[in-house]
Design a protein around this motif. Structure first.
Motif, mmCIF file in Angstrom:
data_model
loop_
_atom_site.group_PDB
_atom_site.id
_atom_site.type_symbol
_atom_site.label_atom_id
_atom_site.label_comp_id
_atom_site.label_asym_id
_atom_site.label_seq_id
_atom_site.Cartn_x
_atom_site.Cartn_y
_atom_site.Cartn_z
ATOM 1 N N TRP A 686 0.827 -1.202 0.000
ATOM 2 C CA TRP A 686 0.000 0.000 0.000
ATOM 3 C C TRP A 686 0.865 1.257 0.000
ATOM 4 O O TRP A 686 1.954 1.271 0.567
ATOM 5 C CB TRP A 686 -0.934 0.006 1.212
ATOM 6 C CG TRP A 686 -1.908 -1.129 1.177
ATOM 7 C CD1 TRP A 686 -1.687 -2.417 1.583
ATOM 8 C CD2 TRP A 686 -3.238 -1.090 0.666
ATOM 9 N NE1 TRP A 686 -2.793 -3.189 1.365
ATOM 10 C CE2 TRP A 686 -3.781 -2.400 0.811
ATOM 11 C CE3 TRP A 686 -4.049 -0.095 0.121
ATOM 12 C CZ2 TRP A 686 -5.072 -2.716 0.411
ATOM 13 C CZ3 TRP A 686 -5.336 -0.403 -0.273
ATOM 14 C CH2 TRP A 686 -5.839 -1.702 -0.119
ATOM 15 N N ALA A 687 0.326 2.293 -0.631
ATOM 16 C CA ALA A 687 1.014 3.582 -0.661
ATOM 17 C C ALA A 687 0.434 4.557 0.356
ATOM 18 O O ALA A 687 1.147 5.398 0.908
ATOM 19 C CB ALA A 687 0.931 4.200 -2.052
ATOM 20 N N LYS A 688 -0.888 4.467 0.609
ATOM 21 C CA LYS A 688 -1.579 5.363 1.532
ATOM 22 C C LYS A 688 -2.338 4.523 2.543
ATOM 23 O O LYS A 688 -2.973 3.521 2.189
ATOM 24 C CB LYS A 688 -2.566 6.282 0.788
ATOM 25 C CG LYS A 688 -2.012 6.929 -0.473
ATOM 26 C CD LYS A 688 -0.895 7.918 -0.175
ATOM 27 C CE LYS A 688 -0.349 8.514 -1.474
ATOM 28 N NZ LYS A 688 0.819 9.375 -1.253
ATOM 29 N N ALA A 689 -2.311 4.975 3.796
ATOM 30 C CA ALA A 689 -2.883 4.163 4.872
ATOM 31 C C ALA A 689 -4.406 4.191 4.864
ATOM 32 O O ALA A 689 -5.059 3.163 5.001
ATOM 33 C CB ALA A 689 -2.369 4.636 6.231
ATOM 34 N N GLY A 690 -4.998 5.380 4.735
ATOM 35 C CA GLY A 690 -6.451 5.517 4.853
ATOM 36 C C GLY A 690 -6.875 5.661 6.299
ATOM 37 O O GLY A 690 -6.308 5.039 7.205
ATOM 38 N N ARG A 691 -7.854 6.519 6.533
ATOM 39 C CA ARG A 691 -8.396 6.721 7.889
ATOM 40 C C ARG A 691 -9.759 7.370 7.767
ATOM 41 O O ARG A 691 -10.146 7.847 6.687
ATOM 42 C CB ARG A 691 -7.467 7.626 8.707
ATOM 43 C CG ARG A 691 -7.200 8.984 8.070
ATOM 44 C CD ARG A 691 -6.212 9.808 8.868
ATOM 45 N NE ARG A 691 -5.721 10.956 8.132
ATOM 46 C CZ ARG A 691 -6.353 12.122 8.016
ATOM 47 N NH1 ARG A 691 -7.527 12.296 8.624
ATOM 48 N NH2 ARG A 691 -5.842 13.106 7.320
ATOM 49 N N LYS A 692 -10.488 7.381 8.844
ATOM 50 C CA LYS A 692 -11.781 8.054 8.844
ATOM 51 C C LYS A 692 -11.566 9.563 8.771
ATOM 52 O O LYS A 692 -10.647 10.095 9.396
ATOM 53 C CB LYS A 692 -12.574 7.677 10.092
ATOM 54 C CG LYS A 692 -12.986 6.199 10.124
ATOM 55 C CD LYS A 692 -13.812 5.892 11.359
ATOM 56 C CE LYS A 692 -14.254 4.423 11.342
ATOM 57 N NZ LYS A 692 -15.057 4.072 12.546
ATOM 58 N N PRO A 693 -12.424 10.282 8.026
ATOM 59 C CA PRO A 693 -12.212 11.719 7.817
ATOM 60 C C PRO A 693 -12.185 12.524 9.103
ATOM 61 O O PRO A 693 -11.546 13.584 9.147
ATOM 62 C CB PRO A 693 -13.408 12.124 6.930
ATOM 63 C CG PRO A 693 -13.818 10.864 6.250
ATOM 64 C CD PRO A 693 -13.563 9.764 7.237
ATOM 65 N N ASP A 694 -12.893 12.068 10.138
ATOM 66 C CA ASP A 694 -12.948 12.849 11.366
ATOM 67 C C ASP A 694 -11.792 12.550 12.316
ATOM 68 O O ASP A 694 -11.760 13.059 13.438
ATOM 69 C CB ASP A 694 -14.277 12.607 12.086
ATOM 70 C CG ASP A 694 -14.489 11.138 12.441
ATOM 71 O OD1 ASP A 694 -13.741 10.285 11.915
ATOM 72 O OD2 ASP A 694 -15.408 10.852 13.233
ATOM 73 N N ARG A 695 -10.848 11.744 11.885
ATOM 74 C CA ARG A 695 -9.702 11.418 12.738
ATOM 75 C C ARG A 695 -8.442 12.085 12.210
ATOM 76 O O ARG A 695 -8.207 12.152 11.003
ATOM 77 C CB ARG A 695 -9.494 9.901 12.812
ATOM 78 C CG ARG A 695 -10.649 9.163 13.469
ATOM 79 C CD ARG A 695 -10.264 7.726 13.784
ATOM 80 N NE ARG A 695 -11.403 6.987 14.336
ATOM 81 C CZ ARG A 695 -11.335 5.737 14.762
ATOM 82 N NH1 ARG A 695 -10.180 5.072 14.713
ATOM 83 N NH2 ARG A 695 -12.401 5.131 15.240
#
Length: 849
Positions: A686-695
């Motif tokens: 993976w290149a980008k982890a990803g997370r919830k927008p409010d975190r």
């Protein structure tokens, strides 16, 4: 097409005066658009030099009302860099340019394909928002002070992330048209500007660049340096016929009665200063004319603040001002103008300047910063003695357009200073002596009556080519310090640090204070009565600075080194600032922090940080590499880059993140995803982890597991692993093309560039193998398949090239990078480096849509 008439229509449209045949440009403004660019522009003050340059640049770039309709002049670069010596009212230039573009229907944002305008200041930038630096193929206007612009041009940008230095350096030296306005105020920045122009010619930029120096008091001899000859420079000035134009004559022959003020600055003791300020306040109040503007220009911020306090009709002050000539009910409200204000307060002052004077009039108290491009006109002017070129500029702020000619003209009072070094600050006593000889026998300050500027250029350090090339390496030295560029940017007594105030309790790391926004930052002088005076009275733990290597705020001790451009966080309760007074070391009232929900709450950029890998959407590595490669191809086409250099940029973007397959990075990314979503990333790389927008972006560690034991890899840099994989694939050969791609891969975050060594606090291998930036010799990158199905086998990393001399990997990294710098030159190498980074940024942004 009749160019003058067509340009006149364009000029009118820019000012919102389309169809008004009585409104037209001056002849010199039309010639600037019609003829080839000069090197020097010398016209009297009040003649619209900013509009002349900006609109001529737009015209030559092919812009007309509502779009680009004409052929682009090949000698006109696509980035207009407007450099002002002072920050005071830089926003005025910014706002005026924006208004002209709006009226023409061509104002845009980065990525719109129109013309965007940007202020270059310190402060954090949101990685989720597009910036000017991401669109090098678009026309844009950049406006800033010489501190912010020249420091970037020297690869040491003040008040910004050090890891962004190479990108700004690239765009400010390639396809860049530098405008140096009010050169008499530039100090050491003037010979530096001349040297940089010479270097761009001798070291060859990737794209043509040029410079234009502007002043009403220009002495071309000041532009002669060891590498730059001023004799051959082409000057545009008014013709004799133009000088007789009624509007020009009104300015050149404006009635300005000149006399010496009764007040005199006799010394620098507290008693001397107090007596001087009281005497000057009485004189200013007596000379002021109701309904008009009185301007008082003093040479130091501290004296300007003292006069402001003396004239300020607040109830607490009235008892001390009972002897002023103007009654309190009709006393004009003073307004203080200098460069030591935070953004919102500075804009509030500017807004008041746009208003008409009230019935009682107004008194503006300013420093010499008012000389630089401020469009205002006073009826009465008081000015302390200054170098002759500065005095001429100050006189230009009085009866600027001849508007007071019919009422008897304007009055100018010059204030003599004690003939000693302390009283002369920030100027040289010899320069003041020369100015005194000129002014003491004059009775008129009309431009037509003033003698020319003929004083010799002040002595300043001159930047040499070897030193400039050394700046290209952005790594601190072994003691942790950077090469000091301050002597080439501004006089030492006038150099600044950047300060912001926060409520952070006992420890700004718990919770972590975010990076400052540009509106929070306040410039403050390194002079004895400014920052050092404030720090001397503060308690331990009230002053902090960001340490990008330790990735935390560190206490700034009183004996720690202060340097221009340093950013310091001050406890709000410590004082040091007042909204109407600006930075003031002695003010002890709590300062209101400007941190709010609108501020981008992101961690200041750290060496270990990788904010563009911690965005909202998770992105597979093969997709990101393919996206970056595609963006690189599009960018090269847009900029006309071809051949081997285009191949190097595209190939570098194809390989740039391959090191993210390393266990240390992969573990960090998966931990970050788990913290940001409470879920696990899927299989693959993976290149980008990803997370919830409010975190907020999490802080995960780089770690590997060896023999069942977890080991943290501090300061791990995936781009180093990417570069080593590339060289491994090329059997470690060393030629210009292979080494260029390796450099571009390594440098795509600005953290691994010219040198390669271990950093403090790195985790050391137990068996004495080589290590650097969290990568150990013998580490393995697993087999990887690109999006187009090209497959790489497992790679074992070697680090022999970090050692000097020839080894099993061929020449050392230092040898390879120094050879590239010699072969390509700093401007071209930085240009290619920036293209790789921009393509990566664009790919990341598009993936998040």
């Amino acid at each position: 097409m009749n160019l003058p008439n067509a340009y006149d229509d364009f000029f009118r449209a820019a000012f919102g005066r389309a169809g008004d045949q009585n409104f037209r440009p001056f002849d010199y403004q039309r010639r600037l658009a019609e003829k080839p660019w000069p090197d020097l522009l010398e016209v009297p003050t009040g003649m619209g030099k900013t509009a002349a340059v900006a609109l001529a640049w737009l015209w030559k770039r092919g812009w007309r009302s509502n779009g680009r309709e004409a052929e682009i002049d090949a000698a006109t670069p696509r980035r207009l860099i407007y450099c002002l010596p002072m920050r005071v009212l830089v926003e005025q230039t910014y706002r005026n340019v924006q208004d002209w573009l709006k009226n023409l229907g061509i104002l845009g944002k980065p990525g719109d394909g129109k013309v965007s305008v940007h202020l270059l200041m310190g402060g954090s930038e949101d990685v989720a928002q597009a910036t000017w630096a991401e669109y090098p193929e678009e026309d844009m206007i950049l406006i800033g002070t010489q501190d912010m612009l020249l420091s970037r041009a020297l690869m040491r940008g003040y008040g910004m992330s050090r890891y962004q230095w190479p990108v700004h350096f690239a765009w400010l030296h390639n396809d860049a048209f530098w405008i140096f306005d009010e050169v008499q105020l530039m100090g050491p920045g003037l010979p530096t500007s001349a040297q940089l122009e010479a270097f761009r010619k001798s070291l060859a930029s990737a794209k043509q660049s040029r410079s234009l120096w502007i002043s009403a008091t220009l002495n071309r001899a000041w532009l002669t340096t060891v590498d730059h000859a001023a004799d051959g420079l082409n000057t545009l000035t008014l013709t004799e016929q133009e000088s007789q134009h009624p509007a020009v004559r009104a300015r050149r022959e404006a009635v300005k009665h000149l006399q010496q003020a009764e007040a005199r600055f006799t010394g620098t003791t507290k008693a001397d200063v107090r007596s001087y300020i009281e005497s000057l306040a009485r004189a200013v109040s007596k000379a002021h004319r109701p309904g008009t503007t009185t301007l008082v220009i003093l040479n130091t911020v501290e004296r300007a603040q003292a006069l402001y306090e003396s004239l300020n009709p607040k109830p607490a002050k009235r008892g001390k001002q009972s002897d002023l000539a103007i009654e309190p009910a009709s006393r004009p409200q003073p307004l203080l103008i200098h460069s030591r204000f935070r953004g919102p307060d500075r804009r509030a002052i500017e807004a008041r300047l746009q208003e008409e004077p009230p019935p009682e009039g107004r008194i503006l108290i300013a420093t010499q910063a008012i000389e630089a491009g401020v469009d205002l006109s006073s009826c009465v002017l008081f000015t302390e003695l200054a170098p002759w070129s500065s005095l001429v500029q100050r006189f230009g702020r009085c009866n600027r357009y001849g508007e007071y000619n019919d009422s008897g003209g304007a009055d100018i009072y010059w204030i003599d200073l004690a003939d000693d070094k302390e009283a002369a600050q920030p100027y040289d006593t010899d320069a003041l002596t020369a100015a005194r000889r000129k002014i003491e026998n004059l009775t008129s300050a009309s431009p037509a009556d003033l003698p020319p500027t003929d004083e010799a250029a002040p002595l300043h350090p001159v930047l040499r080519k070897k030193d400039f090339l050394d700046f290209f390496n952005t790594d601190p030295d072994l003691s942790g310090f950077d090469v000091d560029i301050a002597p080439y940017v501004r006089d030492a007594d006038d150099a600044d640090v950047l300060i912001f105030w926060r409520d952070f309790g006992d420890d700004p790391n718990n919770p972590l204070q975010p990076a400052p926004s540009r509106d929070e930052l306040c410039r403050a002088s390194l002079g004895r009565s400014a920052v050092p005076a404030l720090l001397d009275r503060l308690e331990p733990g009230q002053v902090w600075r960001w340490d990008p290597l330790a990735r935390r705020w560190q206490r700034h001790a009183k004996n720690d080194r202060l340097r221009p451009g340093l950013v310091l966080m001050i406890a709000a309760g410590a004082g040091g600032y007042r909204n109407d007074l600006g930075f003031a070391a002695g003010e002890k009232v709590c300062v209101e922090p400007l941190l709010s929900e609108t501020v981008v709450e992101q961690e200041p950029e750290a060496y270990d940080g990788d904010p563009r890998s911690l965005l909202v959407k998770a992105v597979p590595l093969p997709q990101h590499l393919a996206d970056a490669q595609s963006e690189a191809e599009r960018l090269c086409i847009a900029l006309g880059l071809a051949g081997a250099e285009r191949d190097a940029v595209v190939t570098a973007d194809r390989w740039h993140d391959l090191g993210k397959t390393h266990e240390a990075f992969d573990t960090m990314l998966r931990d970050a995803h788990r913290q940001g979503t409470n879920q696990d990333l899927g299989p693959g790389f993976w290149a980008k982890a990803g997370r919830k927008p409010d975190r907020k972006p999490p802080r995960a560690k780089y770690r590997v597991t060896v023999d069942g034991r977890e080991i943290e890899r501090k300061h791990f840099r995936h781009e180093l692993a990417s570069m080593l994989a590339w060289l491994h694939r090329q059997n470690h050969k060393s030629d210009d093309h292979t080494d260029l791609i390796a450099y571009l891969v390594a440098a795509h975050h600005g953290k691994v560039r010219m040198s390669l060594r271990a950093l403090p606090d790195e985790s050391e291998p137990p068996d004495n193998r080589l290590f650097a930036r969290g990568v150990w010799a013998g580490d393995r990158l697993p087999a990887f398949t690109f999006a187009d199905s090209e497959r790489l086998p497992e790679t074992t990393i070697a680090l022999d090239l970090m050692q000097l001399g020839e080894g099993v990997q061929g020449p050392s990294w230092t040898t390879r990078t120094r050879r590239l710098l010699t072969t390509l030159g700093p401007f071209r190498l930085a240009y290619l480096e920036a293209l790789v980074r921009v393509a990566d940024w664009r790919a990341s942004r598009k993936e998040q849509v």
